[in-house]
Design a protein around this motif. Structure first.
Motif, PDB file in Angstrom:
ATOM      1  N   GLU A  79       2.778   1.592  -3.106  1.00  0.00           N
ATOM      2  CA  GLU A  79       1.492   2.418  -3.768  1.00  0.00           C
ATOM      3  C   GLU A  79       1.420   3.789  -4.651  1.00  0.00           C
ATOM      4  N   ASN A 104      -7.089  -5.480   6.201  1.00  0.00           N
ATOM      5  CA  ASN A 104      -6.516  -5.534   4.617  1.00  0.00           C
ATOM      6  C   ASN A 104      -7.030  -7.193   4.343  1.00  0.00           C
ATOM      7  N   ARG A 131      -5.926   6.931   0.203  1.00  0.00           N
ATOM      8  CA  ARG A 131      -6.901   6.767   1.078  1.00  0.00           C
ATOM      9  C   ARG A 131      -6.411   4.772   1.511  1.00  0.00           C
ATOM     10  N   ARG A 132      -6.066   4.276   0.624  1.00  0.00           N
ATOM     11  CA  ARG A 132      -5.674   2.720   1.100  1.00  0.00           C
ATOM     12  C   ARG A 132      -4.638   2.448   1.883  1.00  0.00           C
ATOM     13  N   ALA A 133      -3.670   3.504   2.192  1.00  0.00           N
ATOM     14  CA  ALA A 133      -2.695   3.902   2.714  1.00  0.00           C
ATOM     15  C   ALA A 133      -2.443   4.245   4.126  1.00  0.00           C
ATOM     16  N   ARG A 160       0.830  -0.769  -0.151  1.00  0.00           N
ATOM     17  CA  ARG A 160      -0.229  -0.510  -0.209  1.00  0.00           C
ATOM     18  C   ARG A 160       0.984   0.812   0.215  1.00  0.00           C
ATOM     19  N   LYS A 189      -6.139   8.708  -9.255  1.00  0.00           N
ATOM     20  CA  LYS A 189      -6.027   7.553  -8.298  1.00  0.00           C
ATOM     21  C   LYS A 189      -5.200   8.378  -6.692  1.00  0.00           C
ATOM     22  N   SER A 223      -2.697   3.039   7.827  1.00  0.00           N
ATOM     23  CA  SER A 223      -0.880   2.307   8.123  1.00  0.00           C
ATOM     24  C   SER A 223      -0.540   3.781   8.360  1.00  0.00           C
ATOM     25  N   LEU A 267      -7.297   7.726  -4.634  1.00  0.00           N
ATOM     26  CA  LEU A 267      -8.295   5.947  -4.085  1.00  0.00           C
ATOM     27  C   LEU A 267      -6.415   5.098  -3.234  1.00  0.00           C
ATOM     28  N   ASP A 268      -5.455   5.748  -3.708  1.00  0.00           N
ATOM     29  CA  ASP A 268      -4.146   4.872  -3.099  1.00  0.00           C
ATOM     30  C   ASP A 268      -3.872   5.417  -1.787  1.00  0.00           C
TER      31      ASP A 268
END
Length: 436
Positions: A87, A264, A223-225, A84, A217, A228, A220-221
């Motif tokens: 990316e 995750n 938000r995924r990270a 994550r 993009k 963490s 979104l990346d």
């Protein structure tokens, strides 16, 4: 020749001889310490004293943070956090010349800071990125050198086990909270310096850049990270504000990492047995190193070595600039053949009094000794990170040395900057009221 002089000679010669013979560092420290004690007191009291000093050396509440942070790093390494972060870094700066090398540095800074382990960062980031970089035209030895050097930033950017160990070795003159906050600027400076060198190399070699990504993009990346990255805020923020201690923060990091791994969907119950065994093994090694190193540190005080060195330097060299340069050179040499944990515990009591006598703040000295040893673990013959990074990239160590040298040179430049410009280390702790 006095008994004190003979003891010092025996201590250093036996220690260096054992290392040269290939004896593991922890055993070399313990044996040389016991041999030196035998010269001062009878055999049985000497072995008893060494054992007592090893036991009392690790009888410290702050050291409980280390196994927790080690466990948290193992959980994060298993729980998909590295991917994550990679990316997100790729979306953020992948479109620059040599973009994937920049991604390596940013991801190593983020993952190293979250896990507190340079080796974990090198393993996680290197195993993920090296093959991708080769497919896009990056030489594997260059990729390995970037991964090795950038992974050191996690030892400066908190939470960092090495900074906790320095706080212990400093005898309470530097708090964990102040050291954690102080590590941000030097750690980020090292990352930026490596990026500058990578940019120059990328432009000269015509390395590829990734296509520019859309804002959607990137979001979104991010938000995924995000979850963490939040761990940094929780751990460091809680310590600075005073909500919990470093040890309590480490325990919270473990719980958070477990929850994040399940969120995750990349952490399973079957993963716990191997990662707990790896954590226990690493903790045992680190604690044994700390125990023997604390015994040797006590012996230094018993023999008056810090006072002798302070007097020798201050009486013979009047220029503080030269003294600090000499200390840095000695620490750089030490870092090439000694692991970070024993080096911090053994040489902090020796050099910290010299630095403080010349007006250097202990927090600043903490940044200096850690960065020196960060450079050391990237260099042969004992450089742990050098061998891990080369192994992950499947490149012989001899081929990594040449592309690594310019990156080490800029790290030395940052080291000189934090040595002679105190505010680079002290500005943030002062801003937060952690030091005067």
């Amino acid at each position: 020749m006095s008994i004190e002089t003979i003891s010092i000679i025996v201590l250093f010669l036996s220690f260096i001889g054992l290392l040269a013979y290939g004896v593991p560092v922890a055993y070399a420290i313990g044996i040389s310490t016991t041999l030196t004690l035998v010269l001062n007191i009878a055999y049985l009291p000497a072995t008893t004293t060494a054992a007592q000093r090893m036991t009392t050396g690790i009888d410290n509440f702050a050291l409980l943070a280390i196994p927790f942070f080690i466990l948290a790093g193992e959980i994060m390494n298993t729980g998909g956090i590295a991917n994550r972060l990679i990316e997100f870094a790729k979306s953020l700066i992948g479109s620059l010349p040599g973009g994937l090398a920049f991604v390596n540095i940013i991801a190593a800074m983020l993952f190293g800071a979250i896990s507190g382990s340079a080796v974990a960062a090198a393993s996680a980031i290197g195993s993920t990125l090296t093959d991708k970089m080769e497919k896009e035209g990056y030489p594997r030895e260059f990729s390995a050198s970037v991964n090795i050097s950038s992974s050191t930033t996690g030892l400066l950017i908190p939470p960092s086990n090495v900074l906790i160990i320095f706080a212990l070795a400093s005898g309470g003159t530097a708090s964990v909270a102040a050291l954690f906050i102080a590590g941000y600027v030097p750690g980020i400076l090292v990352g930026l310096a490596l990026m500058v060198m990578v940019y120059v190399y990328a432009r000269r070699k015509g390395l590829p850049r990734a296509p520019r990504v859309s804002f959607k993009k990137l979001f979104l990346d991010f938000r995924r990270a995000f979850l963490s990255l939040t761990l940094l805020v929780i751990v460091v923020g809680g310590i600075v504000v005073g909500v919990f201690t470093a040890t309590e923060a480490a325990a919270i990091a473990v719980v958070y990492a477990i929850l994040l791994g399940f969120i995750n969907k990349e952490l399973k119950f079957s993963d716990f047995k191997p990662l707990l065994l790896r954590s226990a093994r690493t903790t045992a090694i680190v604690m044994f190193l700390i125990a023997t190193s604390m015994a040797m540190s006590w012996l230094f005080s018993f023999e008056g070595i810090p006072q002798l060195l302070t007097s020798a330097l201050l009486d013979n060299v009047s220029n503080p600039i030269l003294i600090f340069l000499m200390i840095n050179i000695i620490l750089l040499i030490i870092g090439t053949f000694m692991d970070m944990t024993p080096a911090v515990l053994i040489f902090t009591p020796i050099f910290l009094p010299v630095a403080m006598a010349l007006g250097m703040h202990p927090v600043q000295f903490g940044m200096i000794i850690v960065l020196n040893l960060c450079i050391g673990i990237c260099t042969p013959p004992v450089g742990t990170l050098l061998f891990v990074g080369s192994g992950v990239a499947k490149v012989p160590v001899t081929k990594v040395i040449q592309p690594l040298l310019p990156l080490l040179a800029v790290m030395v430049a940052v080291l000189m900057a934090i040595t002679y410009f105190p505010e680079l280390s002290l500005w943030l702790p002062r801003t937060f009221g952690l030091i005067d």
